[in-house]
Design a protein around this motif. Structure first.
Motif, PDB file in Angstrom:
ATOM      1  N   PRO A  74     -24.534  -5.675 -35.397  1.00 49.69           N
ATOM      2  CA  PRO A  74     -24.214  -7.033 -35.825  1.00 49.69           C
ATOM      3  C   PRO A  74     -25.277  -7.662 -36.716  1.00 49.69           C
ATOM      4  CG  PRO A  74     -23.662  -6.747 -33.519  1.00 49.69           C
ATOM      5  CD  PRO A  74     -24.386  -5.508 -33.934  1.00 49.69           C
ATOM      6  N   LYS A  75     -24.818  -8.236 -37.831  1.00 47.59           N
ATOM      7  CA  LYS A  75     -25.630  -8.976 -38.813  1.00 47.59           C
ATOM      8  C   LYS A  75     -26.568  -8.091 -39.631  1.00 47.59           C
ATOM      9  CE  LYS A  75     -25.222 -13.371 -36.417  1.00 47.59           C
ATOM     10  NZ  LYS A  75     -25.862 -14.609 -35.954  1.00 47.59           N
ATOM     11  N   ASP A  76     -26.568  -6.769 -39.393  1.00 48.71           N
ATOM     12  CA  ASP A  76     -27.326  -5.877 -40.276  1.00 48.71           C
ATOM     13  C   ASP A  76     -26.641  -5.827 -41.638  1.00 48.71           C
ATOM     14  OD1 ASP A  76     -29.250  -5.234 -38.408  1.00 48.71           O
ATOM     15  OD2 ASP A  76     -28.167  -3.469 -37.671  1.00 48.71           O
ATOM     16  N   ARG A  77     -27.434  -5.682 -42.713  1.00 45.52           N
ATOM     17  CA  ARG A  77     -26.864  -5.599 -44.053  1.00 45.52           C
ATOM     18  C   ARG A  77     -26.791  -4.156 -44.521  1.00 45.52           C
ATOM     19  NH1 ARG A  77     -29.788  -8.734 -41.808  1.00 45.52           N
ATOM     20  NH2 ARG A  77     -31.573  -7.951 -42.961  1.00 45.52           N
ATOM     21  N   VAL A  78     -25.745  -3.843 -45.261  1.00 41.36           N
ATOM     22  CA  VAL A  78     -25.576  -2.543 -45.893  1.00 41.36           C
ATOM     23  C   VAL A  78     -25.253  -2.788 -47.361  1.00 41.36           C
ATOM     24  CG1 VAL A  78     -24.158  -0.461 -46.053  1.00 41.36           C
ATOM     25  CG2 VAL A  78     -24.807  -1.364 -43.811  1.00 41.36           C
ATOM     26  N   ALA A  79     -26.049  -2.231 -48.259  1.00 47.97           N
ATOM     27  CA  ALA A  79     -25.808  -2.402 -49.692  1.00 47.97           C
ATOM     28  C   ALA A  79     -24.721  -1.436 -50.148  1.00 47.97           C
ATOM     29  CB  ALA A  79     -27.096  -2.162 -50.472  1.00 47.97           C
ATOM     30  N   MET A  80     -23.673  -1.972 -50.768  1.00 42.61           N
ATOM     31  CA  MET A  80     -22.566  -1.169 -51.280  1.00 42.61           C
ATOM     32  C   MET A  80     -22.594  -1.199 -52.810  1.00 42.61           C
ATOM     33  SD  MET A  80     -19.470  -2.222 -48.625  1.00 42.61           S
ATOM     34  CE  MET A  80     -18.259  -1.876 -49.909  1.00 42.61           C
ATOM     35  N   PHE A  81     -22.915  -0.063 -53.416  1.00 46.90           N
ATOM     36  CA  PHE A  81     -22.967   0.077 -54.874  1.00 46.90           C
ATOM     37  C   PHE A  81     -21.785   0.949 -55.255  1.00 46.90           C
ATOM     38  CE2 PHE A  81     -25.319   1.842 -58.737  1.00 46.90           C
ATOM     39  CZ  PHE A  81     -25.261   0.664 -59.452  1.00 46.90           C
ATOM     40  N   MET A  82     -20.622   0.332 -55.390  1.00 48.60           N
ATOM     41  CA  MET A  82     -19.387   1.100 -55.475  1.00 48.60           C
ATOM     42  C   MET A  82     -18.435   0.554 -56.533  1.00 48.60           C
ATOM     43  SD  MET A  82     -18.764   1.539 -51.348  1.00 48.60           S
ATOM     44  CE  MET A  82     -17.300   2.557 -51.545  1.00 48.60           C
ATOM     45  N   PHE A 129     -13.965   1.471 -51.031  1.00 43.36           N
ATOM     46  CA  PHE A 129     -14.651   0.178 -51.021  1.00 43.36           C
ATOM     47  C   PHE A 129     -14.070  -0.685 -49.905  1.00 43.36           C
ATOM     48  CE2 PHE A 129     -17.140  -2.940 -53.568  1.00 43.36           C
ATOM     49  CZ  PHE A 129     -16.815  -4.091 -52.863  1.00 43.36           C
ATOM     50  N   VAL A 130     -12.750  -0.761 -49.842  1.00 42.70           N
ATOM     51  CA  VAL A 130     -12.077  -1.575 -48.832  1.00 42.70           C
ATOM     52  C   VAL A 130     -12.354  -1.040 -47.432  1.00 42.70           C
ATOM     53  CG1 VAL A 130      -9.846  -2.459 -48.048  1.00 42.70           C
ATOM     54  CG2 VAL A 130     -10.275  -2.166 -50.503  1.00 42.70           C
ATOM     55  N   VAL A 131     -12.299   0.280 -47.276  1.00 41.63           N
ATOM     56  CA  VAL A 131     -12.540   0.908 -45.968  1.00 41.63           C
ATOM     57  C   VAL A 131     -13.960   0.625 -45.491  1.00 41.63           C
ATOM     58  CG1 VAL A 131     -12.810   3.132 -44.796  1.00 41.63           C
ATOM     59  CG2 VAL A 131     -10.794   2.705 -46.212  1.00 41.63           C
ATOM     60  N   SER A 132     -14.941   0.739 -46.386  1.00 39.59           N
ATOM     61  CA  SER A 132     -16.338   0.481 -46.015  1.00 39.59           C
ATOM     62  C   SER A 132     -16.524  -0.972 -45.597  1.00 39.59           C
ATOM     63  CB  SER A 132     -17.259   0.822 -47.189  1.00 39.59           C
ATOM     64  OG  SER A 132     -18.601   0.553 -46.861  1.00 39.59           O
ATOM     65  N   TRP A 133     -15.929  -1.885 -46.347  1.00 38.91           N
ATOM     66  CA  TRP A 133     -16.035  -3.319 -46.016  1.00 38.91           C
ATOM     67  C   TRP A 133     -15.404  -3.601 -44.658  1.00 38.91           C
ATOM     68  CZ3 TRP A 133     -12.802  -7.669 -48.732  1.00 38.91           C
ATOM     69  CH2 TRP A 133     -13.297  -8.910 -48.351  1.00 38.91           C
ATOM     70  N   LEU A 134     -14.213  -3.071 -44.422  1.00 40.12           N
ATOM     71  CA  LEU A 134     -13.550  -3.255 -43.129  1.00 40.12           C
ATOM     72  C   LEU A 134     -14.374  -2.674 -41.987  1.00 40.12           C
ATOM     73  CD1 LEU A 134      -9.855  -2.394 -44.093  1.00 40.12           C
ATOM     74  CD2 LEU A 134     -10.678  -4.615 -43.278  1.00 40.12           C
ATOM     75  N   ALA A 135     -14.957  -1.505 -42.213  1.00 44.66           N
ATOM     76  CA  ALA A 135     -15.766  -0.858 -41.182  1.00 44.66           C
ATOM     77  C   ALA A 135     -16.935  -1.743 -40.767  1.00 44.66           C
ATOM     78  CB  ALA A 135     -16.273   0.492 -41.686  1.00 44.66           C
ATOM     79  N   LEU A 136     -17.576  -2.360 -41.752  1.00 44.76           N
ATOM     80  CA  LEU A 136     -18.715  -3.228 -41.447  1.00 44.76           C
ATOM     81  C   LEU A 136     -18.257  -4.520 -40.771  1.00 44.76           C
ATOM     82  CD1 LEU A 136     -20.704  -2.616 -44.738  1.00 44.76           C
ATOM     83  CD2 LEU A 136     -21.342  -1.839 -42.444  1.00 44.76           C
ATOM     84  N   ILE A 155     -17.608  -4.173 -36.959  1.00 44.60           N
ATOM     85  CA  ILE A 155     -18.788  -4.072 -36.085  1.00 44.60           C
ATOM     86  C   ILE A 155     -19.746  -5.232 -36.325  1.00 44.60           C
ATOM     87  CG2 ILE A 155     -18.598  -1.571 -35.830  1.00 44.60           C
ATOM     88  CD1 ILE A 155     -20.875  -1.280 -37.867  1.00 44.60           C
ATOM     89  N   LYS A 156     -19.240  -6.262 -37.048  1.00 44.90           N
ATOM     90  CA  LYS A 156     -19.970  -7.521 -37.289  1.00 44.90           C
ATOM     91  C   LYS A 156     -21.212  -7.344 -38.159  1.00 44.90           C
ATOM     92  CE  LYS A 156     -20.143  -8.198 -32.848  1.00 44.90           C
ATOM     93  NZ  LYS A 156     -20.367  -8.755 -31.491  1.00 44.90           N
ATOM     94  N   ALA A 157     -21.240  -6.278 -38.955  1.00 45.18           N
ATOM     95  CA  ALA A 157     -22.310  -6.081 -39.924  1.00 45.18           C
ATOM     96  C   ALA A 157     -21.903  -6.734 -41.247  1.00 45.18           C
ATOM     97  CB  ALA A 157     -22.592  -4.601 -40.112  1.00 45.18           C
ATOM     98  N   VAL A 158     -22.825  -6.760 -42.210  1.00 49.51           N
ATOM     99  CA  VAL A 158     -22.605  -7.499 -43.454  1.00 49.51           C
ATOM    100  C   VAL A 158     -22.753  -6.576 -44.656  1.00 49.51           C
ATOM    101  CG1 VAL A 158     -23.344  -9.457 -44.862  1.00 49.51           C
ATOM    102  CG2 VAL A 158     -23.549  -9.567 -42.362  1.00 49.51           C
ATOM    103  N   ALA A 159     -21.723  -6.529 -45.496  1.00 46.26           N
ATOM    104  CA  ALA A 159     -21.779  -5.748 -46.731  1.00 46.26           C
ATOM    105  C   ALA A 159     -22.403  -6.595 -47.833  1.00 46.26           C
ATOM    106  CB  ALA A 159     -20.371  -5.318 -47.144  1.00 46.26           C
ATOM    107  N   ALA A 206     -21.761 -14.180 -41.889  1.00 44.99           N
ATOM    108  CA  ALA A 206     -21.419 -13.675 -43.216  1.00 44.99           C
ATOM    109  C   ALA A 206     -20.309 -12.628 -43.185  1.00 44.99           C
ATOM    110  CB  ALA A 206     -22.657 -13.091 -43.890  1.00 44.99           C
ATOM    111  N   VAL A 207     -19.373 -12.773 -44.095  1.00 45.23           N
ATOM    112  CA  VAL A 207     -18.358 -11.763 -44.368  1.00 45.23           C
ATOM    113  C   VAL A 207     -18.925 -10.731 -45.345  1.00 45.23           C
ATOM    114  CG1 VAL A 207     -16.215 -11.402 -45.678  1.00 45.23           C
ATOM    115  CG2 VAL A 207     -16.317 -13.138 -43.895  1.00 45.23           C
TER     116      VAL A 207
END
Length: 675
Positions: free
Chosen positions: A98-106, A112-119, A122-126, A226-227
């Motif tokens: 939760p609230k961890d950030r993952v940088a998506m360079f895509m 892209f949609v699958v990665s965003w939904l996955a995060l 689990i309450k993480a932030v893209a 954050a979404v």
């Protein structure tokens, strides 16, 4: 019982009243707005605010209906759910929580949609990284995300490889590509490499569990969480990461869905980049509310646009103004132009001169134009099907103003960019027809007016706010945009104030471009600004450059300054009192400089941010008392060869700067040249 005559009189009165007040137009915004507020409050009361839950709602309602179409492949809601479950488990296995950030360079794709939904689940932030940036701007964006994990599409590896040392130094420990391993290893430049030679690993998420994550695990999500982080070019400096939170995003997509009356029967064509809020939050997010299908394009293509729309029976198209201009400028095809099922188009930046041309040529009945910003606290909407209101970014009748207050247009000094105050120190609101800067109420006590600001950049966030604008204790956000309103409640976009302009559908920070170009050897100083180009949306970048003394040499001619002649006294023999040495540019050195500038711009700037024009100044640039370059006169003169007596260059399709003169100026005005 009302007589026929009485009924006709009432109808006539109603039509007259509606014509004066446009009450029916007001209701189109007011009713969905009220409905959304009531529905949203229920979500808050039920701890059901997570935006992922809106996607989950559709999975429960219509698991085997088509959710996404991409390059002739269809994906059901169930397909996306299972894929995002697997990827979410992969993220968890790498310590993302939760609230961890993952940088998506895509790029745009289902991944892209699958990665965003996955995060989200689990309450993480893209952190959506603009896939066109390189070098220092890319490093800055990655550093701002404050993450240790970077996922990317293999086709973007060049930009990462160029900056890999810096990326490692700012803390990125996990760098993985979402592109399938077998697809990467089949390439000639990869299949011979040993694993240790690669700067990245593979995200082999397909092997992970497809088990879902219970809805109860997201009950602690609140409206301010954050979404995603979406980067915006503000008025100064490098890109800033705007926090898109669950509350604002859920409200926005719900209002959009209500005003456009989007249902599960609709198909929306989205060819905008998903790293922007328009493409992702609105384009994709609206389907999570409405259950509609999204036809996603990898990128916008004039040749493929209507082909996709017809083939996939699209009913809604998403646009930015530049996109519509490109389509209008394509050769007409009377047999096919109106062969489609599009009932409505929604977006922003549709220029008044293109608006009706587009509707009439392509037969799109209704336009939903909006004005907003990623970090904005409010928005403007305009839904129209005819001439009335065409070109306006918003309509604000009495009903809308009652439910959505806090938007004001105030007087601003265009030279200093300072707001003009009255004798009491308060802002002065513009009257109908007066152009000023739009400011929006930033009230943390109200959901619809909250200012979230930029992630990890409190000073820049605070700089957007003004206190005591109209009364003591109030707070507003400066948009940096110039608008005006008419007496009949339509609001129109006029221009961008400050140091940002829009080109090719992207916001360009002049400070960012000037900082990048300032590293080119030979530049003593430079300033960047946007200039209008005939037949083009937005503003093209232009840079005024002052070269170092080494690029100049003495002219053989000498300027002689004489004393005034007093013909009345008969004295016509006044002697010169001073001489000045004239300078001229060293042509060889200038040619070499322009070559370096071309190479540096193409390597260090995204295509849309490369200045289309260069002005070589013969004197120092004027500055204000706060050491900002004065740009008003430069903007007015632009690239007009009648007004500019200095050297001008322009960017050609070949990717370099060449001299710009009267011939090129005439070709550009005649529409025979492209930028």
């Amino acid at each position: 019982m009302v007589s026929v005559t009485g009924a006709l009189a009432l109808l006539s009165a109603g039509l007259y009243l509606d014509g004066r007040t446009r009450l029916s137009r007001d209701l189109k915004f007011g009713v969905p707005g009220l409905r959304t507020k009531l529905w949203f409050q229920r979500l808050v009361n039920n701890n059901d605010i997570s935006m992922y839950n809106r996607f989950d709602d559709q999975c429960l309602l219509r698991p085997f209906s088509v959710a996404l179409v991409f390059e002739d492949h269809s994906y059901t809601w169930r397909d996306l759910e299972l894929a995002s479950n697997r990827m979410a488990h992969w993220y968890k296995s790498r310590g993302i929580g939760p609230k961890d950030r993952v940088a998506m360079f895509m790029t745009n794709s289902p991944l892209f949609v699958v990665s965003w939904l996955a995060l989200l689940k689990i309450k993480a932030v893209a952190a959506f990284i603009n896939n066109q940036i390189v070098g220092p701007v890319l490093l800055h964006s990655l550093k701002t995300a404050n993450s240790q994990v970077l996922v990317f599409d293999y086709e973007l590896r060049g930009a990462l490889e160029e900056s890999i040392q810096g990326i490692r130094e700012i803390g990125y420990k996990t760098i993985v590509t979402v592109t399938p391993k077998e697809q990467v290893l089949s390439r000639f430049d990869e299949h011979l490499k040993e694993p240790e030679e690669r700067f990245f690993d593979f995200m082999e998420w397909q092997q992970c569990s497809a088990n879902g994550f219970p809805r109860a695990s997201r009950e602690d999500v609140v409206i301010g969480d954050a979404v995603a982080l979406i980067y915006t070019s503000g008025t100064t400096g490098f890109p800033k990461a705007a926090v898109m939170d669950h509350g604002r995003c859920t409200l926005a997509i719900s209002v959009w869905t209500g005003i456009c009356n989007i249902t599960e029967k609709d198909r929306t064509y989205d060819c905008l980049p998903l790293y922007h809020s328009a493409g992702a939050i609105i384009g994709i997010g609206q389907s999570w509310i409405s259950g509609s299908s999204v036809v996603l394009a990898r990128k916008f293509s004039t040749s493929g646009f209507w082909k996709d729309v017809r083939e996939h029976e699209v009913t809604l198209i998403q646009y930015i103004g530049e996109l519509c201009r490109y389509l209008v400028n394509t050769p007409e095809d009377p047999e096919l132009d109106k062969v489609h099922k599009v009932r409505l188009m929604f977006g922003n930046g549709l220029r008044p001169d293109i608006w009706r041309k587009f509707q009439e040529r392509f037969g799109v009945a209704t336009v939903f134009e909006s004005y907003t910003m990623s970090e904005a606290t409010s928005a403007l909407f305009n839904l129209t099907s005819g001439e009335d209101g065409a070109g306006a970014v918003g309509f604000r009748g009495p009903l809308v103003r009652a439910f959505q207050g806090g938007l004001r247009i105030v007087k601003v000094d265009l030279d200093t960019e300072e707001l003009i105050k009255d004798k009491h120190g308060y802002c002065i609101e513009c009257g109908p027809g007066e152009t000023g800067e739009l400011i929006t109420l930033a009230d943390s006590k109200k959901m619809e007016n909250r200012f979230v600001g930029y992630y990890n950049q409190p000073k820049l966030s605070q700089a957007k706010l003004i206190q005591n604008a109209f009364v003591q204790g109030d707070q507003y956000m400066r948009t940096g945009d110039l608008l005006y309103r008419t007496k009949d409640n339509f609001w129109y976009f006029a221009d961008r104030a400050g140091d940002t302009f829009r080109w090719k559908g992207e916001n360009v920070s002049t400070a960012e471009v000037a900082d990048t170009l300032g590293h080119v050897e030979g530049i003593a100083s430079c300033t960047v600004y946007g200039v209008t180009v005939p037949g083009q949306d937005g503003r093209a970048g232009m840079v005024a450059v002052v070269l170092k003394d080494a690029y100049w040499e003495e002219d053989n001619d000498t300027l002689v300054i004489s004393a005034p002649v007093d013909e009345a006294e008969g004295d016509v023999s006044a002697a010169p009192i001073a001489t000045a040495v004239l300078r001229k540019l060293n042509e060889r050195a200038l040619h070499e400089f322009m070559d370096r500038l071309s190479l540096h711009a193409s390597k260090r700037l995204p295509a849309y941010a490369i200045p289309r024009f260069v002005r070589i100044c013969e004197s120092e640039l004027e500055i204000t008392g706060t050491f900002k370059n004065k740009k008003v006169e430069l903007k007015k003169e632009g690239f007009d060869v009648e007004k500019v007596q200095e050297r001008l260059y322009w960017w050609t399709p070949k990717g370099c700067y060449v001299p710009f003169g009267r011939k090129q100026f005439e070709e550009l005005h005649a529409g025979r040249a492209r930028l």
